[in-house]
Design a protein around this motif. Sequence first.
Motif, short mmCIF file in Angstrom:
data_model
loop_
_atom_site.label_atom_id
_atom_site.label_comp_id
_atom_site.label_asym_id
_atom_site.label_seq_id
_atom_site.Cartn_x
_atom_site.Cartn_y
_atom_site.Cartn_z
N MET A 114 -8.32 -21.88 20.29
CA MET A 114 -8.46 -20.62 19.58
C MET A 114 -8.35 -20.89 18.07
SD MET A 114 -6.78 -17.65 21.91
CE MET A 114 -7.98 -16.47 21.42
N LYS A 115 -9.05 -20.08 17.31
CA LYS A 115 -9.03 -20.20 15.85
C LYS A 115 -8.21 -19.07 15.24
CE LYS A 115 -12.54 -23.26 15.27
NZ LYS A 115 -12.62 -24.37 14.39
N PHE A 116 -7.47 -19.40 14.18
CA PHE A 116 -6.64 -18.42 13.49
C PHE A 116 -7.54 -17.49 12.67
CE2 PHE A 116 -3.91 -17.11 9.89
CZ PHE A 116 -2.90 -16.48 10.62
N LEU A 117 -7.34 -16.16 12.82
CA LEU A 117 -8.13 -15.18 12.08
C LEU A 117 -7.38 -14.71 10.84
CD1 LEU A 117 -10.92 -13.85 12.51
CD2 LEU A 117 -9.73 -11.93 13.55
N CYS A 118 -6.19 -14.14 11.03
CA CYS A 118 -5.39 -13.67 9.90
C CYS A 118 -3.98 -13.33 10.38
CB CYS A 118 -6.03 -12.46 9.21
SG CYS A 118 -6.04 -10.94 10.20
N ARG A 119 -3.08 -13.13 9.43
CA ARG A 119 -1.74 -12.66 9.77
C ARG A 119 -1.84 -11.19 10.19
NH1 ARG A 119 -0.52 -14.33 4.59
NH2 ARG A 119 0.45 -12.30 4.23
N SER A 120 -0.97 -10.77 11.08
CA SER A 120 -1.01 -9.40 11.61
C SER A 120 -0.96 -8.36 10.50
CB SER A 120 0.13 -9.18 12.59
OG SER A 120 -0.06 -10.00 13.72
N GLU A 121 -0.11 -8.59 9.50
CA GLU A 121 0.06 -7.59 8.43
C GLU A 121 -1.18 -7.48 7.53
OE1 GLU A 121 2.33 -11.35 7.18
OE2 GLU A 121 2.16 -10.16 8.99
N GLU A 122 -2.13 -8.40 7.66
CA GLU A 122 -3.35 -8.35 6.86
C GLU A 122 -4.42 -7.42 7.47
OE1 GLU A 122 -3.66 -12.59 4.63
OE2 GLU A 122 -3.93 -12.68 6.81
N LEU A 123 -4.10 -6.83 8.63
CA LEU A 123 -5.01 -5.88 9.27
C LEU A 123 -4.19 -4.63 9.62
CD1 LEU A 123 -7.92 -5.42 10.32
CD2 LEU A 123 -7.13 -6.27 12.53
N ALA A 124 -4.21 -3.66 8.71
CA ALA A 124 -3.42 -2.43 8.87
C ALA A 124 -4.00 -1.54 9.97
CB ALA A 124 -3.38 -1.67 7.55
N ASP A 125 -3.17 -0.63 10.48
CA ASP A 125 -3.62 0.33 11.49
C ASP A 125 -4.79 1.16 10.94
OD1 ASP A 125 -3.73 1.77 13.85
OD2 ASP A 125 -2.22 3.20 13.22
N VAL A 142 -15.38 -10.33 21.08
CA VAL A 142 -14.88 -11.69 20.93
C VAL A 142 -13.45 -11.71 21.49
CG1 VAL A 142 -14.26 -13.48 19.27
CG2 VAL A 142 -16.31 -12.09 18.90
N ALA A 143 -13.16 -12.64 22.37
CA ALA A 143 -11.82 -12.75 22.95
C ALA A 143 -10.81 -13.02 21.84
CB ALA A 143 -11.78 -13.86 23.99
N SER A 144 -9.70 -12.28 21.87
CA SER A 144 -8.69 -12.43 20.84
C SER A 144 -7.31 -12.21 21.43
CB SER A 144 -8.93 -11.45 19.69
OG SER A 144 -8.81 -10.12 20.14
N ARG A 145 -6.30 -12.68 20.70
CA ARG A 145 -4.93 -12.41 21.08
C ARG A 145 -4.10 -12.34 19.81
NH1 ARG A 145 -1.70 -16.96 20.69
NH2 ARG A 145 -2.80 -18.95 20.76
N GLU A 146 -2.96 -11.69 19.90
CA GLU A 146 -2.08 -11.57 18.76
C GLU A 146 -0.70 -12.07 19.17
OE1 GLU A 146 -1.08 -8.29 15.28
OE2 GLU A 146 -1.91 -7.60 17.18
N ASP A 147 -0.08 -12.88 18.30
CA ASP A 147 1.27 -13.37 18.56
C ASP A 147 2.06 -13.28 17.27
OD1 ASP A 147 0.57 -15.61 17.01
OD2 ASP A 147 0.25 -16.89 18.75
N ALA A 148 3.23 -13.89 17.24
CA ALA A 148 4.11 -13.81 16.07
C ALA A 148 3.47 -14.39 14.81
CB ALA A 148 5.43 -14.51 16.36
N GLN A 149 2.55 -15.34 14.97
CA GLN A 149 1.88 -15.96 13.83
C GLN A 149 0.74 -15.10 13.28
OE1 GLN A 149 1.12 -19.67 16.07
NE2 GLN A 149 2.01 -20.70 14.28
N GLY A 150 0.09 -14.32 14.14
CA GLY A 150 -1.02 -13.50 13.70
C GLY A 150 -2.06 -13.30 14.78
N ILE A 151 -3.32 -13.13 14.35
CA ILE A 151 -4.43 -12.84 15.25
C ILE A 151 -5.29 -14.09 15.42
CG2 ILE A 151 -6.46 -11.36 15.59
CD1 ILE A 151 -4.98 -9.36 13.63
#
Length: 105
Positions: free
Chosen positions: A1-12, A92-101
């Motif tokens: 899997m490839k790193f997309l961004c940190r979670s906080e970089e994609l707001a609700d 596109v298959a994705s997942r989110e964890d403590a590091q990001g998306i």
Amino acid sequence: MKFLCRSEELADASSRGFDIDGQKLFAVRRGAQVYVYLNRCPHRGVSLEWTPDQFLDQSNSLIQCATHGALFLIEDGECVSGPCAGQSLTAVASREDAQGIWVSV
């Protein structure tokens, strides 16, 4: 899997475009869920955004193609209005964890 961004970089209720190894993608956050699609309208194969990172309609409730105004559901990419009604964006298959998306491309 490839790193997309940190979670906080994609707001609700926001969207953001990405280029991962030459593959144009965009992500949308709705609540706790992130949805990632190829940045390509099924109607003409064009990129969807009006301006960088603008993939949503005025209400931030639907994905909108800037070229012909097609509207897509955030949750599954189905076109519900416009010239490609009944077709869908490519998820596109994705997942989110403590590091990001992360995405599978």
